[in-house]
Enzyme design. Sequence first.
Site, PDB file in Angstrom:
ATOM      1  N   ASP A   1      -4.765   1.616  10.972  1.00 19.84           N
ATOM      2  CA  ASP A   1      -6.132   1.173  11.258  1.00 19.84           C
ATOM      3  C   ASP A   1      -6.165   0.554  12.659  1.00 19.84           C
ATOM      4  O   ASP A   1      -6.292   1.273  13.643  1.00 19.84           O
ATOM      5  CB  ASP A   1      -6.556   0.199  10.154  1.00 19.84           C
ATOM      6  CG  ASP A   1      -7.993  -0.254  10.269  1.00 19.84           C
ATOM      7  OD1 ASP A   1      -8.763   0.402  10.982  1.00 19.84           O
ATOM      8  OD2 ASP A   1      -8.360  -1.278   9.645  1.00 19.84           O
TER       9      ASP A   1
ATOM     10  N   GLY B   1       0.763  -1.250   0.000  1.00 17.01           N
ATOM     11  CA  GLY B   1       0.000   0.000   0.000  1.00 17.01           C
ATOM     12  C   GLY B   1       0.791   1.295   0.000  1.00 17.01           C
ATOM     13  O   GLY B   1       0.291   2.332  -0.414  1.00 17.01           O
TER      14      GLY B   1
ATOM     15  N   ARG C   1      -5.295   0.635  -6.950  1.00 19.14           N
ATOM     16  CA  ARG C   1      -4.079   1.264  -6.431  1.00 19.14           C
ATOM     17  C   ARG C   1      -3.625   2.445  -7.275  1.00 19.14           C
ATOM     18  O   ARG C   1      -2.981   3.361  -6.785  1.00 19.14           O
ATOM     19  CB  ARG C   1      -2.934   0.239  -6.372  1.00 19.14           C
ATOM     20  CG  ARG C   1      -3.144  -0.890  -5.383  1.00 19.14           C
ATOM     21  CD  ARG C   1      -1.852  -1.682  -5.233  1.00 19.14           C
ATOM     22  NE  ARG C   1      -2.044  -2.973  -4.596  1.00 19.14           N
ATOM     23  CZ  ARG C   1      -2.077  -3.165  -3.284  1.00 19.14           C
ATOM     24  NH1 ARG C   1      -1.950  -2.144  -2.476  1.00 19.14           N
ATOM     25  NH2 ARG C   1      -2.244  -4.374  -2.790  1.00 19.14           N
TER      26      ARG C   1
ATOM     27  N   ASP D   1       0.631   3.134   4.321  1.00 21.87           N
ATOM     28  CA  ASP D   1      -0.475   3.882   3.731  1.00 21.87           C
ATOM     29  C   ASP D   1      -1.466   4.357   4.775  1.00 21.87           C
ATOM     30  O   ASP D   1      -1.868   5.510   4.792  1.00 21.87           O
ATOM     31  CB  ASP D   1      -1.184   3.037   2.655  1.00 21.87           C
ATOM     32  CG  ASP D   1      -1.535   1.623   3.133  1.00 21.87           C
ATOM     33  OD1 ASP D   1      -1.311   1.304   4.320  1.00 21.87           O
ATOM     34  OD2 ASP D   1      -2.032   0.831   2.310  1.00 21.87           O
TER      35      ASP D   1
ATOM     36  N   ASP E   1      -5.619  -0.529  -1.949  1.00 20.66           N
ATOM     37  CA  ASP E   1      -6.338  -1.428  -2.857  1.00 20.66           C
ATOM     38  C   ASP E   1      -7.609  -2.003  -2.243  1.00 20.66           C
ATOM     39  O   ASP E   1      -7.852  -1.935  -1.043  1.00 20.66           O
ATOM     40  CB  ASP E   1      -5.443  -2.617  -3.193  1.00 20.66           C
ATOM     41  CG  ASP E   1      -5.327  -3.586  -2.012  1.00 20.66           C
ATOM     42  OD1 ASP E   1      -5.018  -3.123  -0.905  1.00 20.66           O
ATOM     43  OD2 ASP E   1      -5.576  -4.796  -2.184  1.00 20.66           O
TER      44      ASP E   1
ATOM     45  N   LYS F   1      -6.891   6.370  10.619  1.00 21.28           N
ATOM     46  CA  LYS F   1      -8.324   6.136  10.814  1.00 21.28           C
ATOM     47  C   LYS F   1      -8.736   6.445  12.241  1.00 21.28           C
ATOM     48  O   LYS F   1      -8.113   5.959  13.190  1.00 21.28           O
ATOM     49  CB  LYS F   1      -8.661   4.670  10.523  1.00 21.28           C
ATOM     50  CG  LYS F   1      -9.244   4.450   9.167  1.00 21.28           C
ATOM     51  CD  LYS F   1      -9.865   3.071   9.043  1.00 21.28           C
ATOM     52  CE  LYS F   1      -9.914   2.708   7.571  1.00 21.28           C
ATOM     53  NZ  LYS F   1     -10.465   1.373   7.347  1.00 21.28           N
TER      54      LYS F   1
ATOM     55  N   PHE G   1     -13.780   2.326   4.437  1.00 23.82           N
ATOM     56  CA  PHE G   1     -12.768   1.632   3.645  1.00 23.82           C
ATOM     57  C   PHE G   1     -12.415   2.491   2.434  1.00 23.82           C
ATOM     58  O   PHE G   1     -13.284   2.867   1.646  1.00 23.82           O
ATOM     59  CB  PHE G   1     -13.261   0.253   3.206  1.00 23.82           C
ATOM     60  CG  PHE G   1     -12.131  -0.621   2.725  1.00 23.82           C
ATOM     61  CD1 PHE G   1     -11.338  -1.306   3.632  1.00 23.82           C
ATOM     62  CD2 PHE G   1     -11.849  -0.734   1.368  1.00 23.82           C
ATOM     63  CE1 PHE G   1     -10.270  -2.086   3.203  1.00 23.82           C
ATOM     64  CE2 PHE G   1     -10.780  -1.510   0.926  1.00 23.82           C
ATOM     65  CZ  PHE G   1      -9.998  -2.193   1.857  1.00 23.82           C
TER      66      PHE G   1
HETATM   67  P1  5GP Z   1      -3.704  -2.291  10.669  1.00 21.19           P
HETATM   68  O1  5GP Z   1      -2.650  -3.327  10.897  1.00 21.19           O
HETATM   69  O2  5GP Z   1      -3.389  -0.937  11.258  1.00 21.19           O
HETATM   70  O3  5GP Z   1      -5.062  -2.763  11.046  1.00 21.19           O
HETATM   71  O4  5GP Z   1      -3.864  -2.142   9.147  1.00 21.19           O
HETATM   72  C1  5GP Z   1      -2.979  -1.539   8.373  1.00 21.19           C
HETATM   73  C2  5GP Z   1      -3.096  -2.102   6.976  1.00 21.19           C
HETATM   74  O5  5GP Z   1      -4.436  -2.513   6.677  1.00 21.19           O
HETATM   75  C3  5GP Z   1      -2.767  -1.034   5.996  1.00 21.19           C
HETATM   76  O6  5GP Z   1      -1.414  -1.074   5.677  1.00 21.19           O
HETATM   77  C4  5GP Z   1      -3.653  -1.364   4.823  1.00 21.19           C
HETATM   78  O7  5GP Z   1      -2.963  -2.256   3.978  1.00 21.19           O
HETATM   79  C5  5GP Z   1      -4.840  -2.100   5.402  1.00 21.19           C
HETATM   80  N1  5GP Z   1      -6.009  -1.210   5.527  1.00 21.19           N
HETATM   81  C6  5GP Z   1      -6.567  -0.760   6.662  1.00 21.19           C
HETATM   82  N2  5GP Z   1      -7.620   0.049   6.397  1.00 21.19           N
HETATM   83  C7  5GP Z   1      -7.724   0.094   5.059  1.00 21.19           C
HETATM   84  C8  5GP Z   1      -8.608   0.785   4.155  1.00 21.19           C
HETATM   85  O8  5GP Z   1      -9.525   1.534   4.508  1.00 21.19           O
HETATM   86  N3  5GP Z   1      -8.382   0.575   2.825  1.00 21.19           N
HETATM   87  C9  5GP Z   1      -7.399  -0.238   2.362  1.00 21.19           C
HETATM   88  N4  5GP Z   1      -7.297  -0.359   1.043  1.00 21.19           N
HETATM   89  N5  5GP Z   1      -6.539  -0.884   3.175  1.00 21.19           N
HETATM   90  C10 5GP Z   1      -6.704  -0.710   4.508  1.00 21.19           C
HETATM   91 MG    MG Z   2      -0.756  -2.178   3.816  1.00 14.61          MG
END
Ligand code: 5GP
Ligand code: MG
Length: 184
Positions: free
Chosen positions: A109, A47, A171, A106, A165, A137, A158
Site C-alpha cells: 500500500d 495478513g 481473514r 499480503d 482483515d 495497490k 480496502f
Molecule cells: P503499507 O505499509 O504498504 O502501507 O501497508 C501494508 C500493510 O497494510 C499490509 O500488510 C496490510 O496489513 C495493510 N493494508 C493495506 N491496505 C490494506 C487493505 O486494503 N486491506 C487490508 N485488510 N489491509 C491493508
Molecule cells: Mg499486514
Amino acid sequence: MKNKQPHPTNNILYSSEDIRQRVDELIDEIASTCDTENLVVLGILRGSFIFLADLVRGFNRHKIHPRIDFITLSSYGAGTISSGKVKIIHDIDVDLKNADVVVVDDILDTGRTLQFARDLFIERGASSVRTCVLLDKKRERAVEMEADHAGFRIDDVFVVGYGLDHNNYYRELPHIAKLTFDTI
Ligand code: 5GP
Ligand code: MG
C-alpha cells in the site's frame, strides 16, 4: 452462533479459483528467478499467513525446501488508515547469514511495511532479499518501494479475505472482497 460482522460476498474482486491460478504462476516465477539454494521465506503477520501457506506448498513441486519464519509488524493498529510508523511486534528467530530471503506480505500500500522488512533483513546479513505480495495497490507510495513479485494490481480500495482483515475479521474468506464501510 451469530456473527455481527456482515460477510462481504457480493463485492468479490478475486475468487478462490482466480487466486489459486495466480499463486501458481507466482510460484513458478519465484522458482525460476530466485536463488533458492538457501531460501528463507519470511512472512509478515498477520495478513500473509494464507498466501504464504499456499506459496510454500507449491514450492514442493519445484523441489525447493525453504526455512520459514514470521515477523509481526504493525503500522495500522485497529483502523484502516496507516499510522506511518512500522513497529516490530514479534521478531523472527532465524539466522539470515548467507540466506536468500523472500519476504511475503499480503498487500503493498504505502510501501512502508515492505520497505521496513526488506531493509531489516538486508541489515541482518541476508545474501539477497526479494519481495512478494499478493496485491499491489495502484496508488502513490509514501516511500519508494515496489515488490519484485506481485499477484494482482488493484485500485485504491480496502480489501479483505484470504488473510486480509478488518479489525481481525474476514481473514478466513477464501476470496478477496472489497469492503464497503456503509455496511459495517
Ligand atoms: P503499507 O505499509 O504498504 O502501507 O501497508 C501494508 C500493510 O497494510 C499490509 O500488510 C496490510 O496489513 C495493510 N493494508 C493495506 N491496505 C490494506 C487493505 O486494503 N486491506 C487490508 N485488510 N489491509 C491493508
Ligand atoms: Mg499486514
